[in-house]
Design an enzyme around this catalytic site. Structure first.
Site, PDB file in Angstrom:
ATOM      1  N   SER A 166       2.205  -9.875  10.681  1.00 23.24           N
ATOM      2  CA  SER A 166       1.498  -8.827   9.946  1.00 23.24           C
ATOM      3  C   SER A 166       0.004  -8.928  10.232  1.00 23.24           C
ATOM      4  CB  SER A 166       1.763  -8.970   8.441  1.00 23.24           C
ATOM      5  OG  SER A 166       0.869  -8.176   7.690  1.00 23.24           O
ATOM      6  N   HIS A 195       0.035  -4.639  19.707  1.00 20.60           N
ATOM      7  CA  HIS A 195       0.427  -4.313  18.340  1.00 20.60           C
ATOM      8  C   HIS A 195       1.078  -2.928  18.337  1.00 20.60           C
ATOM      9  CE1 HIS A 195       0.130  -3.173  14.098  1.00 20.60           C
ATOM     10  NE2 HIS A 195       0.066  -4.460  13.836  1.00 20.60           N
ATOM     11  N   GLU A 239       1.024  -0.441  16.407  1.00 20.85           N
ATOM     12  CA  GLU A 239       0.138   0.678  16.086  1.00 20.85           C
ATOM     13  C   GLU A 239      -0.722   1.058  17.290  1.00 20.85           C
ATOM     14  OE1 GLU A 239      -3.692   1.738  13.321  1.00 20.85           O
ATOM     15  OE2 GLU A 239      -2.239   0.323  12.499  1.00 20.85           O
ATOM     16  N   SER A 261       2.081  -5.373   3.353  1.00 24.44           N
ATOM     17  CA  SER A 261       3.520  -5.220   3.559  1.00 24.44           C
ATOM     18  C   SER A 261       4.330  -6.262   2.797  1.00 24.44           C
ATOM     19  CB  SER A 261       3.842  -5.300   5.058  1.00 24.44           C
ATOM     20  OG  SER A 261       3.213  -6.416   5.665  1.00 24.44           O
ATOM     21  N   CYS A 297       0.857  -1.186   0.000  1.00 22.64           N
ATOM     22  CA  CYS A 297       0.000   0.000   0.000  1.00 22.64           C
ATOM     23  C   CYS A 297       0.891   1.234   0.000  1.00 22.64           C
ATOM     24  CB  CYS A 297      -0.922  -0.011   1.217  1.00 22.64           C
ATOM     25  SG  CYS A 297      -0.026   0.111   2.797  1.00 22.64           S
ATOM     26  N   CYS A 310      -8.059   1.702   7.149  1.00 21.85           N
ATOM     27  CA  CYS A 310      -7.552   2.413   5.976  1.00 21.85           C
ATOM     28  C   CYS A 310      -8.101   1.834   4.680  1.00 21.85           C
ATOM     29  CB  CYS A 310      -6.024   2.424   5.992  1.00 21.85           C
ATOM     30  SG  CYS A 310      -5.266   0.929   5.354  1.00 21.85           S
TER      31      CYS A 310
END
Length: 323
Positions: free
Chosen positions: A237, A138, A140, A282, A26, A209
């Site tokens: 991931s 995680h 994030e 990714s 992305c 997203c």
């Protein structure tokens, strides 16, 4: 790793291979990798990277070969070398510590993650308590929770968590989500929260997203028509793991996460006439191409590409790398 099997050991029976569109990198991942590459080019090696720049083993190993040094914490970095913060985002304390040491740092946080950070700060400034839908631990989630003082954000991982959540006092509520979650699972959690707290406002835009949403929609189409779906991506991931879940829920009899073609157990193909192939946000395209080549070596494969969303989003690099 499975021992290689010569193609002659297979009957090369017909097999339809459906490639998902979109798949793989992305815009946020592409930008983060470019930041590390450009930093090495501009400042020379080594360039330090706090945490994996993106969650893909092959990407990390390639960047190591170029001169990137991956560390867990900032205090492992010398003050006289550049450091890059990963695409997942970091708590506010990390750039603050870098500034205090007068370090040159480059923030590769995905702009869509940064948008969640900005929204969280806006809600906090308005006096709202924030419910963050995401996975504990995680990077994030750690980064988003680290934007605000302890206790300002409550993490909710499941619908059961949503049922157990208790409002702190009489504070108004808001919510945000990790950007790489399952769209459908997040909707279920939100439904549980909104049933209990009808006043819960919507965010200005969906936090999950566009790339995550597009890849999940593409995998739903694969799951509806494929007996087996292979998702190229590393085990750590989040967005790749969600694609496996989405494929199974959409109807695929089997779905597997593979780091690369060497991870494939070819017995998975027994009785399979149609296989779907995709990749997490990714995972680089050469890994997908190598998987397709491995399938062609063993089967009389007809490869088709599904029609899906065409992504044209791109994000600017930091000025320190372009000036």
């Amino acid at each position: 790793m499975n021992a290689p099997v010569p193609p002659s050991a297979f009957d090369r029976r017909p097999l339809t291979v459906r490639l998902a569109t979109p798949r793989g990198f992305c815009a946020g991942v592409d930008r983060a990798i470019q930041i590390v590459e450009r930093a090495i080019e501009k400042f020379g090696a080594p360039v330090y990277v706090r945490h994996e720049i993106v969650h893909n083993r092959h990407v990390v190993e390639r960047l190591k070969g170029m001169g990137a040094v991956f560390v867990k914490e900032l205090d492992e970095c010398p003050a006289d070398r550049p450091v890059v913060f990963s695409a997942h985002g970091v708590p506010k304390s990390v750039p603050a510590a870098a500034r205090s040491r007068e370090m040159l740092f480059l923030d590769a946080t995905c702009p869509l993650v940064s948008k969640v950070h900005v929204e969280a700060e806006r809600h906090h400034a308005a006096g709202r308590h924030i419910i963050l839908i995401g996975h504990a631990g995680h990077p994030e989630v750690v980064g988003t929770m680290g934007q605000l003082p302890p206790g300002a954000i409550s993490l909710v991982e499941t619908t059961e968590d949503a049922e157990r959540f208790q409002r702190p006092g009489d504070q108004p509520l808001a919510y945000a989500t990790q950007t790489t979650l399952s769209v459908d699972d997040t909707a279920d959690i939100l439904a549980a929260l909104k049933r209990r707290f009808p006043e819960l406002p919507d965010p200005h835009k969906e936090d999950i997203c566009y790339a995550t949403t597009n890849r999940q929609e593409a995998v739903k189409r694969l799951g509806e028509g494929c007996q087996l779906v292979l998702v190229v991506g590393s085990k750590n991931s989040s967005n790749s793991a969600r694609l496996v879940d989405v494929a199974l829920k959409a109807g695929a009899k089997d779905a597997r996460l593979v780091d690369d073609a060497s991870d494939v157990d070819w017995t998975w193909f027994d009785g399979v006439t149609t296989v779907g192939v995709t990749a997490g946000a990714s995972a680089p395209e050469p890994l997908i191409e190598a998987l397709i080549d491995a399938i062609r070596d063993r089967f009389d494969a007809v490869v088709t590409e599904d029609d899906g969303a065409r992504e044209t989003v791109s994000f600017k690099l930091p000025r320190a790398l372009t000036a």
